[in-house]
Scaffold this active site. Structure first.
Site, PDB file in Angstrom:
ATOM      1  N   ARG A 214       0.813  -1.424  -0.214  1.00 57.09           N
ATOM      2  CA  ARG A 214       0.081  -0.014  -0.017  1.00 57.09           C
ATOM      3  C   ARG A 214       0.722   0.927   0.058  1.00 57.09           C
ATOM      4  O   ARG A 214       2.084   0.764   0.273  1.00 57.09           O
ATOM      5  CB  ARG A 214      -0.556  -0.011   0.778  1.00 57.09           C
ATOM      6  CG  ARG A 214      -1.896  -0.860   1.679  1.00 57.09           C
ATOM      7  CD  ARG A 214      -2.882  -0.906   2.674  1.00 57.09           C
ATOM      8  NE  ARG A 214      -3.641  -2.304   2.952  1.00 57.09           N
ATOM      9  CZ  ARG A 214      -4.817  -1.992   3.543  1.00 57.09           C
ATOM     10  NH1 ARG A 214      -4.728  -1.639   4.819  1.00 57.09           N
ATOM     11  NH2 ARG A 214      -5.867  -3.156   3.515  1.00 57.09           N
ATOM     12  N   HIS A 215      -0.195   2.320  -0.267  1.00 58.31           N
ATOM     13  CA  HIS A 215       1.080   3.860  -0.301  1.00 58.31           C
ATOM     14  C   HIS A 215       1.718   4.029   1.576  1.00 58.31           C
ATOM     15  O   HIS A 215       1.131   4.048   1.995  1.00 58.31           O
ATOM     16  CB  HIS A 215       0.472   4.796  -1.286  1.00 58.31           C
ATOM     17  CG  HIS A 215       0.040   4.589  -2.657  1.00 58.31           C
ATOM     18  ND1 HIS A 215       1.009   4.438  -3.496  1.00 58.31           N
ATOM     19  CD2 HIS A 215      -1.216   4.565  -3.024  1.00 58.31           C
ATOM     20  CE1 HIS A 215       0.286   4.185  -4.502  1.00 58.31           C
ATOM     21  NE2 HIS A 215      -1.101   4.203  -4.293  1.00 58.31           N
ATOM     22  N   GLU A 216       2.907   4.365   1.116  1.00 60.00           N
ATOM     23  CA  GLU A 216       3.334   4.706   2.561  1.00 60.00           C
ATOM     24  C   GLU A 216       2.526   5.878   2.815  1.00 60.00           C
ATOM     25  O   GLU A 216       1.547   6.417   2.353  1.00 60.00           O
ATOM     26  CB  GLU A 216       4.350   5.460   2.062  1.00 60.00           C
ATOM     27  CG  GLU A 216       5.476   6.154   3.807  1.00 60.00           C
ATOM     28  CD  GLU A 216       5.475   4.746   4.475  1.00 60.00           C
ATOM     29  OE1 GLU A 216       4.975   5.076   5.383  1.00 60.00           O
ATOM     30  OE2 GLU A 216       6.395   4.287   4.152  1.00 60.00           O
TER      31      GLU A 216
END
Length: 581
Positions: A214-216
Site C-alpha cells: 500500500r502507499h506509504e
C-alpha cells in the site's frame, strides 16, 4: 487481520491510563488506548483486553490517572493473531513500577503466503525459461518442422518465444493514429511499462492487504509508491521516440501538437470517468466529483512534455557535425531550451511549496498534519500542496481519504494527484524523455546507451541523497509520494534509469529474455489500466472470500486478478487488438 490481542494486568492500587504510539509515526503524540482500574484486592490484579495493530512496532505508555505520572513504557512489535499479556506491578513492594510483556499465544506467520507465492511464481518462471531454451534447440525445431507445416510451426514458435529481433512495432504511445511508416520501438520499453503496470494493478487490487503493498502513510517508500512514477517515466521515453518518428515522416509540428492536445483531453476525460464510479447509480453529481487522478496527471504530463519536445526536437539526427564541441553531450545540450523550461517549472514548485503563505500553518510545511508534529498543525496536511488544491478545486473535488489518515489520523482531504505534484510529474516524464533522446542519438550503441543511463542514475541519486540527507524525515525535502516531492522524483528517476539498464541489457542487448509476460500488458497499457479500474468489483477479479481476514485469501485473489489481465493482454496481442487513443 494485522491485529493482536493484548491483556493489561494492573497490580497497582491506582487506576492506570494506557496510551500507544506507532513507531512509524514521526513526532506524534500518544493516543489513548484505554483505562485499567486499580486492583480490587492485594494479589488480585484487574485486567482489561485491548486490540493492537501488528503492521509496525508500537510504544505503550502507562500513566497514573491520579497524578498523570508516567509509570513505564514498553516498545514491542506485536505479531498477527498473537495473544499477549502486560503485567504492571511494584517491585518488591517499592514505589518502582515494573512492566513486563509475556507472549501467551504465538502469532501466525503472516508473511508465509508471500513466500509461497514467490516460490510458485519463481518456479513457473524457471520452467518457462527451461521450456524456451529447449524450444530453441535445433533438434527440437527440426522435430517440430517434421510434425507440421514449417511456416505454421515457425509462427507458433515465434508467438510463444517472442520475435528474435530486439525492436517491435509499438501500439500504445504513438501520437500518430495511422502512421504511414510503422513506428518501431525497443522491446525493453514495453517490458518496462508492462512491469510497472502489472505491479500497479496488483497493488490497486489490494496487494494481499500487506502494508508494504500500500502507499506509504507519509514520508518514505513502499512497493506501491514505485510504479506510477515509472509509468510516467516510460511515457516520456515513448513520447521522444514517437515525436522523432513523426517528424521524420513529414508531419508538421502544429498537426502533431493538435493530436497531442486531443489525446491529452481524452486521457483526462477517461480519468474523470474512471475515478468517479457512481455513474453506475445515476448521473454524476458535480458537488462530489473528484477532478485529479492518475490518468489526469498522465494527460497533463504528456501534454507538457510532448509540447516541449515538439519545440526542440530535430527532424533529422544523422546530419549533426561530429567535430562540434557539444557532440559528445548532444543528447542533452541540443535540447537546453526545454531543460530551461523544466528548471523554471521546478522553481515555481519550490517557491509555491516553501514561500506560499498557508493560513494556520508554518512556512514551507511538508508534514501530514493530524497528530504529527506533536499535534500542532492538525489542519495543515500537505502544506501548500493541500492548500492550493482546496483553493483551486474545492475540498469536495479532491481525494477524501488520503493515506496519512491511517498513521497520522489526519482528517483533511488531500489529493496525491493534486496540482503542485503535477509539476514534478512533468519533471519525471522529462527524465524519461531524456532517456528517449539517448536511445535516439546513440542508436544500436549499447555501451554508450547504458553508460549514459547509469550516469543519469548516479546524478539523480546524488541529488536525492543531498535533498534527503540520507534520512527518512530529517532532510531538506523528504521522499514523499503524496506530495510528489522533488526528492521523490529524483529518487524514482534514479531507480528508473538503473532498472531500464537491466531490462534493456537482458531483453534487447543479450536477448536472454523476451520480456514475456510483462511485454503484453505493456503493449495495451491504456486498456489494462482502465479495464482493471472499471471491472474491479466483478468476477473473476473479485469474489466473496471464505475468510476476509486472511492475508492468504486476499493475496490469492489479487494475484489471480492481476494474472487475468496479463492473460487478457496476451490474447489481445495474439489477435493484434490494441486500444489506442
Amino acid at each position: 487481520m494485522d491485529e493482536a490481542s493484548l491483556t493489561v494486568n494492573n497490580e497497582l492500587d491506582s487506576e492506570m491510563f494506557v496510551s500507544w504510539l506507532s513507531d512509524h509515526c514521526y513526532q506524534c503524540v500518544y493516543q489513548p488506548l484505554g483505562v485499567v482500574p486499580a486492583r480490587p484486592a492485594p494479589g488480585v490484579p484487574s485486567s482489561v483486553d485491548f486490540t493492537v495493530g501488528t503492521q509496525h512496532g508500537i510504544n505503550l505508555q502507562m500513566n497514573s490517572s491520579a497524578l498523570n505520572l508516567e509509570l513505564c513504557t514498553v516498545q514491542f512489535h506485536f505479531g498477527e493473531h498473537g495473544n499477549y499479556s502486560l503485567w504492571v506491578k511494584n517491585l518488591n513492594d517499592s514505589s518502582v513500577v515494573n512492566c513486563s510483556l509475556v507472549t501467551d499465544t504465538e502469532p501466525v506467520s503472516s508473511y508465509l503466503p508471500i513466500l509461497i507465492a514467490f516460490v510458485s511464481l519463481a518456479g513457473l518462471a524457471i520452467l518457462s525459461a527451461i521450456g524456451s531454451t529447449i524450444m530453441r534447440l535445433d533438434t527440437v525445431k527440426n522435430l517440430m518442422l517434421r510434425l507440421g507445416n514449417s511456416m505454421e510451426t515457425e509462427r507458433l514458435i515465434n508467438s510463444e518465444l517472442g520475435s528474435p529481433g530486439g525492436i517491435v512495432e509499438t501500439a500504445t504511445d504513438s501520437i500518430l493514429p495511422n502512421p504511414a511508416s510503422p513506428i518501431r520501438r525497443l522491446r525493453s520499453l514495453d517490458t518496462f511499462r508492462g512491469i510497472s503496470l502489472v505491479i500497479m494493478v496488483f497493488v490497486n487490487y489490494g496487494g494481499g492487504r500487506y502494508w508494504f503493498f500500500r502507499h506509504e502513510s507519509w514520508n518514505g517508500l513502499t512497493v506501491a509508491d514505485l510504479v506510477f512514477p515509472w509509468f510516467v517515466f516510460i511515457m516520456g521515453t515513448s513520447t521522444s521516440l514517437s515525436v522523432s518518428s513523426a517528424l521524420r515522416s513529414g508531419l508538421t509540428r502544429f498537426s502533431l501538437f493538435a493530436k497531442v492536445l486531443w489525446r491529452s483531453t481524452q486521457l483526462f476525460l477517461i480519468g474523470v470517468f474512471v475515478i468517479n464510479p457512481n455513474y453506475c447509480q445515476g448521473p454524476l453529481a458535480w458537488d462530489t466529483l473528484r477532478i485529479p487522478g492518475v490518468l489526469q496527471r498522465l494527460a497533463f504530463s504528456y501534454l507538457a512534455v510532448a509540447a516541449l519536445d515538439l519545440c526542440v526536437a530535430r527532424n533529422r539526427l544523422d546530419n549533426l557535425p561530429e567535430d562540434a564541441w557539444w557532440h559528445s553531450a548532444r543528447d542533452f545540450l541540443l535540447y537546453w531550451p526545454a531543460w530551461l523550461c523544466v528548471v523554471v517549472l521546478e522553481t515555481v514548485w519550490l517557491c509555491l511549496t516553501f514561500l506560499l503563505p498557508v493560513p494556520g500553518c508554518p512556512g514551507g510545511y511538508l508534514g501530514p498534519g493530524g497528530i504529527g508534529d506533536m499535534g500542532q498543525y492538525p489542519n495543515c496536511t500537505g502544506g501548500a500542496a493541500g492548500y492550493v488544491d482546496r483553493w483551486l478545486l474545492g475540498e469536495k473535488h479532491i481525494y477524501q481519504t488520503p493515506s496519512s489518515r491511517l498513521i497520522y489520523m489526519s482528517h483533511m482531504p488531500f489529493d496525491p494527484e493534486g496540482v503542485l505534484g503535477s509539476i514534478n510529474s512533468v519533471l519525471m516524464a522529462f527524465l524519461g524523455l531524456q532517456a528517449g533522446k539517448i536511445l535516439l542519438h546513440y542508436k544500436n550503441q549499447h555501451s554508450s546507451i547504458m553508460s549514459r543511463f547509469l550516469i543519469w542514475g548516479l546524478v539523480l541519486g546524488v541529488i536525492s541523497a543531498t535533498l534527503t540527507k540520507c534520512s527518512l524525515n530529517e532532510g531538506f525535502i523528504p521522499v514523499n509520494k503524496n506530495l510528489w516531492s522533488l526528492s521523490y522524483v529524483t529518487t524514482l528517476g534514479c531507480f528508473a534509469f538503473v532498472f531500464l539498464v537491466l531490462v534493456y541489457y537482458t531483453v534487447d542487448v543479450r536477448k536472454w529474455w523476451s520480456g514475456a509476460p510483462f511485454f503484453y500488458p505493456g503493449m495495451n497499457s491504456i486498456l489494462v489500466y482502465v479495464g482493471h479500474e472499471v471491472l474491479e468489483e466483478y468476477f473473476p477479479f473479485r469474489w466473496r472470500m471464505a475468510n476476509s481476514q486472511s492475508h492468504a485469501e486476499h493475496l490469492t485473489q489479487n494475484l489471480l486478478a492481476t494474472s487475468c489481465w496479463v492473460l487478457i493482454s496476451f490474447v489481445l496481442y495474439r489477435k493484434k487488438i490494441f486500444w489506442k487513443i
